[in-house]
Structures are given as structure tokens and as C-alpha cells.
Design an enzyme around this catalytic site. Structure first.
Site, PDB file in Angstrom:
ATOM      1  N   TYR A 253       0.817  -1.207   0.000  1.00 22.06           N
ATOM      2  CA  TYR A 253       0.000   0.000   0.000  1.00 22.06           C
ATOM      3  C   TYR A 253       0.856   1.263   0.000  1.00 22.06           C
ATOM      4  O   TYR A 253       0.371   2.334  -0.384  1.00 22.06           O
ATOM      5  CB  TYR A 253      -0.929   0.046   1.218  1.00 22.06           C
ATOM      6  CG  TYR A 253      -1.979  -1.034   1.285  1.00 22.06           C
ATOM      7  CD1 TYR A 253      -2.176  -1.948   0.242  1.00 22.06           C
ATOM      8  CD2 TYR A 253      -2.785  -1.164   2.417  1.00 22.06           C
ATOM      9  CE1 TYR A 253      -3.131  -2.940   0.338  1.00 22.06           C
ATOM     10  CE2 TYR A 253      -3.748  -2.154   2.510  1.00 22.06           C
ATOM     11  CZ  TYR A 253      -3.915  -3.049   1.472  1.00 22.06           C
ATOM     12  OH  TYR A 253      -4.863  -4.026   1.569  1.00 22.06           O
TER      13      TYR A 253
ATOM     14  N   HIS B  87       0.276 -11.726   2.147  1.00 19.16           N
ATOM     15  CA  HIS B  87      -0.717 -10.963   1.391  1.00 19.16           C
ATOM     16  C   HIS B  87      -1.371 -11.780   0.279  1.00 19.16           C
ATOM     17  O   HIS B  87      -2.591 -11.743   0.110  1.00 19.16           O
ATOM     18  CB  HIS B  87      -0.060  -9.711   0.800  1.00 19.16           C
ATOM     19  CG  HIS B  87      -1.038  -8.623   0.485  1.00 19.16           C
ATOM     20  ND1 HIS B  87      -0.703  -7.294   0.447  1.00 19.16           N
ATOM     21  CD2 HIS B  87      -2.371  -8.664   0.209  1.00 19.16           C
ATOM     22  CE1 HIS B  87      -1.764  -6.572   0.156  1.00 19.16           C
ATOM     23  NE2 HIS B  87      -2.788  -7.383  -0.004  1.00 19.16           N
TER      24      HIS B  87
END
Length: 266
Positions: free
Chosen positions: A39, A97
Site C-alpha cells: 500500500y 498478502h
């Protein structure tokens, strides 16, 4: 439950916008913040946490390790870098992730490295994200279901991921729902609007309550104070059994997150 049932997602939030959104959320009462290495906002979130002056023990912070950091000592090194950006000694939850093909990195290797990170006290809990049933089976074989705190996957009324959630539940693995509002699509659904009207709440609050009532944690994202505040109030809403069933019937396989490197979904 170790993982708070309600939190703030920070996907696509960066720079001053991320700092402002997280700061506002913390002021409103949010205590679970979800981020990820990819991110690019861990430092922003760290700044918001620092300026909030909220005691560390009152916060629950999640980050996710990106696949390029799966090899050798890279996972632990990358997690240490995440902690530096966040300004924390450890995170509460560290997730893999995305799973990757075995030829890119063996699953047992990277979930094992994540377990090692927990043993080094870099994180309190570990888990996975975007894992299919097959990936969960491999992870369970590698490190044991008792070491997998959650599987964070896309879940909302239009994509309920029941097979994966049911498998996880059978193995006492919790589920966290990302994209719980389906990019805002829940606001236009007639069934959710009807239920919202009956309770004098928003369709977003109904969608969030529906998930939480099933024991699923939610991490909706927003930058607007009024939406952040309204989402938080969803924790006070209780839906009837019939309303829960009506929402369950909205399943239509509407997957919103499906990058080209995604696994073969169940």
C-alpha cells in the site's frame, strides 16, 4: 476473538489523505488499523498513530507481507522495515498478502518464515490473505491451523466466499472480510435498502452488520468523517434471522479483486 471485529482498511490511501483518514478514525473510536507493505502507506499510518497518543496496548495493527519478500531472510527483514515505518516494536497481526505458485516460492517456506517472525516477537499473531482451500490445506500442514489467526479475503453480500469460509471455520480459522461494501455497490441494492429503511440505518451499515453477525471481521475504508462514523455504528445493529437470510440470497459471484496473479479461486 483475538482479532477485533471492526477495523479500518487503508488500501489506496496514501500521504496526507492516509494520515487524515486514520487520524479521524482513531478520534472516532477505531482501534484496528489494517495496512500492507504494497500500500505504501505504513509510514503515514505510523504518523497518525504517533500523533493520536493512544496507548499502544489499545491498538490493533495489521500489515501484510508482499510476495517479493518471501525468499530466505527477506520476509523477516521486510517486516522489520514495516515496523520501522509504523514506528512500532511489533504489529498485532502479520499476514501473507497473496499466495504464489510453488515454483516462485514454496508455501511452507514463507508461512514458516512468518511463524519465525512471530517467534522473534515481530508480531503477536500471524495469518494469511487471499488463500484458497488448497492453500489453507498446505498452510495447515506446514504450520498447523492453530497458528493461522485469520484468512483475509474478499467477502460482501454479492461474493460470500462460503466454501472457503466454511473450510476455515471447520479448522477454527477466523475470516476477515476486505471490500465488505463491494466498492459502495451495497448502497444501490434494493434488498439492503429495504432492510436499512426498516432499521433507519444505511445499506452500508446493514452489510457490515450482516458480516459481523456471522463472526466475520470487517475492515471498510473511507476518507469521509461521516462515513467513518456511520460505519462504526454498524456494530450496534442486530438483524433478524429473516433479514440475514434475505442478504444471503444476494450471492452472485461478483468478485471485485482479481489481479492477473490471483490464484484459481474456489
Amino acid at each position: 476473538m483475538a482479532i477485533p471485529v471492526f477495523g479500518l482498511g487503508t488500501f489506496r490511501l496514501k500521504g496526507p489523505q492516509a494520515v487524515a483518514a486514520v487520524s479521524t478514525a482513531l478520534k472516532l473510536g477505531y482501534r484496528h488499523i489494517d495496512t500492507a507493505q504494497i500500500y505504501g502507506n505504513e509510514a503515514d499510518i505510523g504518523k497518525a498513530i504517533q500523533t493520536s497518543r493512544i496507548a499502544r496496548e489499545d491498538l490493533f495493527v495489521t500489515t501484510k507481507v508482499w510476495p517479493e519478500n518471501f525468499h530466505g531472510d527477506d520476509l523477516i527483514t521486510s517486516l522489520e522495515e514495516s515496523l520501522e515505518k509504523l514506528g512500532l516494536d511489533n504489529v498485532d497481526l502479520a499476514l501473507i498478502h497473496w499466495p504464489v505458485p510453488a515454483q516462485q516460492a514454496p508455501l511452507a517456506e514463507y508461512v514458516g518464515a512468518l511463524l519465525e517472525a512471530r517467534e522473534q516477537c515481530l508480531t503477536r499473531y500471524i495469518g494469511v490473505s487471499n488463500f484458497t482451500i488448497a492453500h489453507l490445506e498446505q498452510a495447515i500442514t506446514a504450520i498447523g491451523a492453530e497458528n493461522i489467526a485469520t484468512n483475509q479475503i474478499e467477502v460482501h453480500p454479492f461474493l460470500q466466499n462460503r466454501a472457503v469460509r466454511d473450510f476455515a471455520q471447520r479448522h477454527d480459522i477466523h475470516t476477515t472480510a476486505y471490500m465488505p461494501l463491494a466498492h459502495g455497490n451495497v448502497m444501490q441494492d434494493a434488498t439492503l435498502q429495504r432492510i436499512a429503511g426498516a432499521h433507519r440505518v444505511t445499506p452500508a451499515q446493514v452489510a457490515l452488520a450482516w458480516l459481523m453477525q456471522q463472526g466475520v471481521a470487517v475492515i471498510p475504508s473511507s476518507t469521509r468523517r461521516e462515513h467513518l462514523a456511520a460505519n462504526l455504528q454498524a456494530q450496534k445493529l442486530t438483524l433478524s434471522q429473516q433479514e440475514m437470510q434475505d442478504i444471503a440470497e444476494l450471492e452472485r459471484g461478483e468478485r471485485l479483486v482479481n489481479p492477473d496473479f490471483a490464484p484459481q479461486w474456489d
